[in-house]
Write an enzyme that holds these catalytic residues in place. Structure first.
Site, PDB file in Angstrom:
ATOM      1  N   LEU A   1      65.202  28.441   2.690  1.00 48.76           N
ATOM      2  CA  LEU A   1      66.012  29.416   1.957  1.00 48.76           C
ATOM      3  C   LEU A   1      65.135  30.558   1.446  1.00 48.76           C
ATOM      4  CD1 LEU A   1      68.720  30.223   0.555  1.00 48.76           C
ATOM      5  CD2 LEU A   1      67.994  28.823  -1.396  1.00 48.76           C
TER       6      LEU A   1
ATOM      7  N   ALA B   1      68.702  19.009  -5.778  1.00 47.86           N
ATOM      8  CA  ALA B   1      67.241  18.927  -5.937  1.00 47.86           C
ATOM      9  C   ALA B   1      66.839  19.148  -7.387  1.00 47.86           C
ATOM     10  CB  ALA B   1      66.570  19.940  -5.025  1.00 47.86           C
TER      11      ALA B   1
ATOM     12  N   GLN C   1      44.946  10.820 -37.687  1.00 46.58           N
ATOM     13  CA  GLN C   1      46.316  11.326 -37.841  1.00 46.58           C
ATOM     14  C   GLN C   1      46.629  12.455 -36.859  1.00 46.58           C
ATOM     15  OE1 GLN C   1      47.117  12.336 -41.923  1.00 46.58           O
ATOM     16  NE2 GLN C   1      46.797  10.253 -42.649  1.00 46.58           N
TER      17      GLN C   1
ATOM     18  N   GLU D   1      62.864  25.804  -7.198  1.00 50.28           N
ATOM     19  CA  GLU D   1      64.235  25.379  -7.569  1.00 50.28           C
ATOM     20  C   GLU D   1      64.742  26.110  -8.805  1.00 50.28           C
ATOM     21  OE1 GLU D   1      65.562  23.699  -5.403  1.00 50.28           O
ATOM     22  OE2 GLU D   1      63.972  22.545  -4.432  1.00 50.28           O
TER      23      GLU D   1
ATOM     24  N   THR E   1      63.017  29.256 -11.449  1.00 45.89           N
ATOM     25  CA  THR E   1      61.973  29.320 -12.474  1.00 45.89           C
ATOM     26  C   THR E   1      62.571  29.065 -13.857  1.00 45.89           C
ATOM     27  OG1 THR E   1      62.393  31.665 -12.799  1.00 45.89           O
ATOM     28  CG2 THR E   1      60.739  31.102 -11.121  1.00 45.89           C
TER      29      THR E   1
ATOM     30  N   PHE F   1      71.263  39.203 -14.504  1.00 47.86           N
ATOM     31  CA  PHE F   1      70.519  39.255 -13.239  1.00 47.86           C
ATOM     32  C   PHE F   1      70.501  40.662 -12.686  1.00 47.86           C
ATOM     33  CE2 PHE F   1      72.178  34.829 -13.325  1.00 47.86           C
ATOM     34  CZ  PHE F   1      70.946  34.228 -13.519  1.00 47.86           C
TER      35      PHE F   1
HETATM   36  P1  TGC Z   1      76.341  34.191  -8.123  1.00 50.58           P
HETATM   37  O1  TGC Z   1      77.218  35.395  -8.042  1.00 50.58           O
HETATM   38  O2  TGC Z   1      76.065  33.547  -9.421  1.00 50.58           O
HETATM   39  O3  TGC Z   1      76.876  33.091  -7.120  1.00 50.58           O
HETATM   40  C1  TGC Z   1      77.092  33.353  -5.750  1.00 50.58           C
HETATM   41  C2  TGC Z   1      77.960  32.244  -5.252  1.00 50.58           C
HETATM   42  O4  TGC Z   1      77.245  31.004  -5.393  1.00 50.58           O
HETATM   43  C3  TGC Z   1      77.954  30.153  -6.307  1.00 50.58           C
HETATM   44  N1  TGC Z   1      76.966  29.483  -7.122  1.00 50.58           N
HETATM   45  C4  TGC Z   1      76.779  28.174  -7.097  1.00 50.58           C
HETATM   46  N2  TGC Z   1      77.399  27.212  -6.417  1.00 50.58           N
HETATM   47  C5  TGC Z   1      76.966  25.947  -6.605  1.00 50.58           C
HETATM   48  N3  TGC Z   1      75.959  25.644  -7.435  1.00 50.58           N
HETATM   49  C6  TGC Z   1      75.307  26.603  -8.128  1.00 50.58           C
HETATM   50  N4  TGC Z   1      74.279  26.270  -8.917  1.00 50.58           N
HETATM   51  C7  TGC Z   1      75.708  27.929  -7.972  1.00 50.58           C
HETATM   52  N5  TGC Z   1      75.282  29.107  -8.479  1.00 50.58           N
HETATM   53  C8  TGC Z   1      76.062  30.048  -7.950  1.00 50.58           C
HETATM   54  C9  TGC Z   1      78.869  31.064  -7.095  1.00 50.58           C
HETATM   55  O5  TGC Z   1      79.976  30.375  -7.598  1.00 50.58           O
HETATM   56  C10 TGC Z   1      79.251  32.079  -6.048  1.00 50.58           C
HETATM   57  O6  TGC Z   1      80.187  31.467  -5.213  1.00 50.58           O
HETATM   58  P2  TGC Z   1      81.345  32.357  -4.564  1.00 50.58           P
HETATM   59  O7  TGC Z   1      82.127  31.396  -3.745  1.00 50.58           O
HETATM   60  O8  TGC Z   1      82.106  32.927  -5.709  1.00 50.58           O
HETATM   61  O9  TGC Z   1      80.674  33.421  -3.743  1.00 50.58           O
HETATM   62  O10 TGC Z   1      75.028  34.571  -7.404  1.00 50.58           O
HETATM   63  P3  TGC Z   1      73.891  35.333  -7.963  1.00 50.58           P
HETATM   64  O11 TGC Z   1      73.240  35.972  -6.810  1.00 50.58           O
HETATM   65  O12 TGC Z   1      74.331  36.185  -9.133  1.00 50.58           O
HETATM   66  O13 TGC Z   1      73.028  34.107  -8.515  1.00 50.58           O
HETATM   67  C11 TGC Z   1      72.153  34.321  -9.458  1.00 50.58           C
HETATM   68  C12 TGC Z   1      71.216  33.116  -9.566  1.00 50.58           C
HETATM   69  C13 TGC Z   1      69.955  33.637 -10.199  1.00 50.58           C
HETATM   70  C14 TGC Z   1      71.861  32.072 -10.458  1.00 50.58           C
HETATM   71  C15 TGC Z   1      70.879  32.491  -8.211  1.00 50.58           C
HETATM   72  O14 TGC Z   1      70.460  33.474  -7.337  1.00 50.58           O
HETATM   73  C16 TGC Z   1      69.815  31.425  -8.337  1.00 50.58           C
HETATM   74  O15 TGC Z   1      70.076  30.278  -8.671  1.00 50.58           O
HETATM   75  N6  TGC Z   1      68.543  31.800  -8.033  1.00 50.58           N
HETATM   76  C17 TGC Z   1      67.442  30.859  -7.970  1.00 50.58           C
HETATM   77  C18 TGC Z   1      67.338  30.361  -6.570  1.00 50.58           C
HETATM   78  C19 TGC Z   1      66.287  29.295  -6.451  1.00 50.58           C
HETATM   79  O16 TGC Z   1      66.320  28.293  -7.122  1.00 50.58           O
HETATM   80  N7  TGC Z   1      65.367  29.512  -5.517  1.00 50.58           N
HETATM   81  C20 TGC Z   1      64.281  28.625  -5.258  1.00 50.58           C
HETATM   82  C21 TGC Z   1      64.642  27.707  -4.132  1.00 50.58           C
HETATM   83  S1  TGC Z   1      63.369  26.574  -3.882  1.00 50.58           S
HETATM   84  C22 TGC Z   1      63.104  26.720  -2.258  1.00 50.58           C
HETATM   85  O17 TGC Z   1      63.693  27.422  -1.529  1.00 50.58           O
HETATM   86  C23 TGC Z   1      62.096  25.840  -1.722  1.00 50.58           C
HETATM   87  S2  TGC Z   1      62.911  24.398  -1.354  1.00 50.58           S
HETATM   88  C24 TGC Z   1      61.832  23.257  -1.887  1.00 50.58           C
HETATM   89  C25 TGC Z   1      60.793  23.047  -0.857  1.00 50.58           C
HETATM   90  O18 TGC Z   1      61.029  23.329   0.320  1.00 50.58           O
HETATM   91  O19 TGC Z   1      59.704  22.531  -1.227  1.00 50.58           O
END
Ligand code: TGC
Length: 401
Positions: A137, A260, A297, A381, A383, A401
């Site tokens: 991702l 995760a 202590q 996952e 920050t 955001f």
């Molecule tokens: P937003 O508008 O909030 O949401 C877009 C769509 O996604 C839905 N949604 C979720 N659905 C399920 N669970 C959640 N936790 C969800 N959060 C959002 C939301 O309902 C919406 O759905 P729809 O149907 O209405 O379109 O999107 P945004 O772009 O504003 O989101 C903001 C934010 C910051 C919350 C999001 O981008 C986020 O969580 N960012 C952090 C991403 C992250 O954790 N990245 C690190 C991934 S780690 C990795 O890739 C490595 S994997 C591990 C490894 O390989 O070792």
């Protein structure tokens, strides 16, 4: 069966809150951590070695995709899975990360969104540890905003051509299959740029597919017994059968991240417990000014604060686990847990290091390794800041955001 830190277990009696079956899962993971991981982890961490032979053993123990049902998966509860994460991460975050990437990300994506044929093709082998999966991702420009991804998939005859790049992808160079998230090129023009408005879809790409390259990232001072990679996707051609039919939009990958992140809530408390145990062992065995340092202590105050946060963190994880088992766990609640567990685990690691004094910076104790690993856990996952902003949005109704 070895008991970890009897004093820690005895004061709070968390065992009273879990069932016999859950306790069995926990002890099975504790045994694996103690007998298989701990004897080799310092060498593996120093050498930057991922011990692939453990993967089959983890499969045989039932830990891979253990919270999923059918297709060779154990169908265990969320708390049982959390306890396994805690025990594995008490040994090393790298092995909890492996179980998370395999079970919570790659297998979950296939289980949630795959066709029956895809599930049958991949899940039994992944559950058994015969096949490894990864979850692609995050991109080189950063992981916090997956909506800005530039990896694209365009229609080409009766299949798809995927171009792009991913970074920090766990186990990609070891994996047999990659779950790759890409924007659909709605223009039909292709050519690699981002496509505004294109829906995000998931593709199951066997890693032997021409154009797929995974290169381990060198120079890591954290998660050294694990592998994270750069992934290049250069005109990777797959058929329609590679598309995950059930996922469209960012809710697809985000719902896998929920799984995760939930495992991290528990896992980070394992690393914290290990640091507390090290500090306790040192506090009761090292004498300065004619008495054990633990009789002071100042040391006891630190130990008490560490203990309070470990117990609170585990109770929070347990509460989230019970909510998850009822199907009632929300993303915001997971953010509370991920933010708290990793932040407190890091503080505990730093306090433990100070109690261990000079020896605390050596690998005679696991504390610096945990602290280094937790820096990764804090970043992936979502920050700390992302989880604060998710909670800020939940509380105010306003998105920062
Ligand atoms: P937003 O508008 O909030 O949401 C877009 C769509 O996604 C839905 N949604 C979720 N659905 C399920 N669970 C959640 N936790 C969800 N959060 C959002 C939301 O309902 C919406 O759905 P729809 O149907 O209405 O379109 O999107 P945004 O772009 O504003 O989101 C903001 C934010 C910051 C919350 C999001 O981008 C986020 O969580 N960012 C952090 C991403 C992250 O954790 N990245 C690190 C991934 S780690 C990795 O890739 C490595 S994997 C591990 C490894 O390989 O070792």
């Amino acid at each position: 069966m070895t008991t970890i830190a009897p004093r820690i277990d005895a004061v709070f009696d968390l065992d009273a809150l879990i069932g016999d079956e859950e306790r069995e899962w926990q002890l099975r993971a504790r045994r694996f951590a103690q007998e298989r991981i701990l004897p080799v982890i310092e060498d593996d961490f120093e050498a930057g070695h991922f011990r692939r032979e453990f993967v089959r053993e983890l499969g045989e123990l039932g830990f891979l995709g253990m919270h999923l049902t059918g297709y060779g998966c154990a169908g265990a509860g969320a708390v049982a899975y959390g306890l396994v994460c805690l025990e594995l991460e008490a040994a090393d975050s790298g092995w909890r990360t492996f179980v998370s990437v395999q079970g919570s990300l790659a297998m979950s994506a296939i289980h949630k969104y795959g066709s029956e044929e895809q599930k049958r093709q991949w899940l039994p082998g992944m559950a058994a540890g015969e096949l490894i999966g990864c979850f692609a991702l995050t991109e080189p420009h950063g992981g916090s905003d997956p909506a800005g991804m530039t990896t694209v998939a365009r229609r080409d005859g009766d299949g798809w051509v995927i171009d792009g790049a991913k970074r920090w992808i766990g186990l990609a160079s070891e994996a047999d299959v990659a779950v790759v998230w890409a924007k659909i090129d709605e223009t039909g023009a292709g050519g690699g740029g981002g496509v505004p408005g294109g829906a995000v879809r998931g593709f199951l790409i066997p890693t032997a597919t021409p154009g797929f390259t995974a290169t381990p990232i060198d120079g890591k001072l954290s998660m050294r017994a694990s592998v994270q990679c750069d992934v290049a996707l250069d005109r990777v051609r797959v058929g329609d059968e590679a598309l995950l039919p059930g996922a469209s939009g960012l809710s697809g990958p985000f719902s896998c991240l929920n799984e995760a992140r939930y495992g991290i809530v528990w896992g980070a408390m394992g690393a914290a417990r290990s640091c507390l145990e090290a500090a306790l062992a040192r506090a009761t065995s090292r004498e300065v000014f004619g008495k054990p340092i633990g009789a002071n202590q100042l040391i006891q105050a630190k130990l008490a604060d560490m203990f309070v946060e470990v117990e609170k963190g585990i109770l929070l994880a347990l509460h989230l686990g019970r909510l998850k088992e009822r199907g009632a766990l929300t993303p915001a609640q997971i953010s509370v847990g991920k933010l708290n567990s990793v932040r407190e685990a890091l503080t505990i690691a730093h306090e433990a290091r100070s109690i261990l004094a000079g020896d605390g910076i050596t690998n005679a104790w696991p504390v610096m390794r945990h602290a280094a690993n937790l820096e990764s856990v804090r970043t992936y996952e979502g920050t700390d800041e992302i989880h604060q902003l998710i909670l800020g949005r939940e509380l105010t109704g306003l998105s920062a955001f």
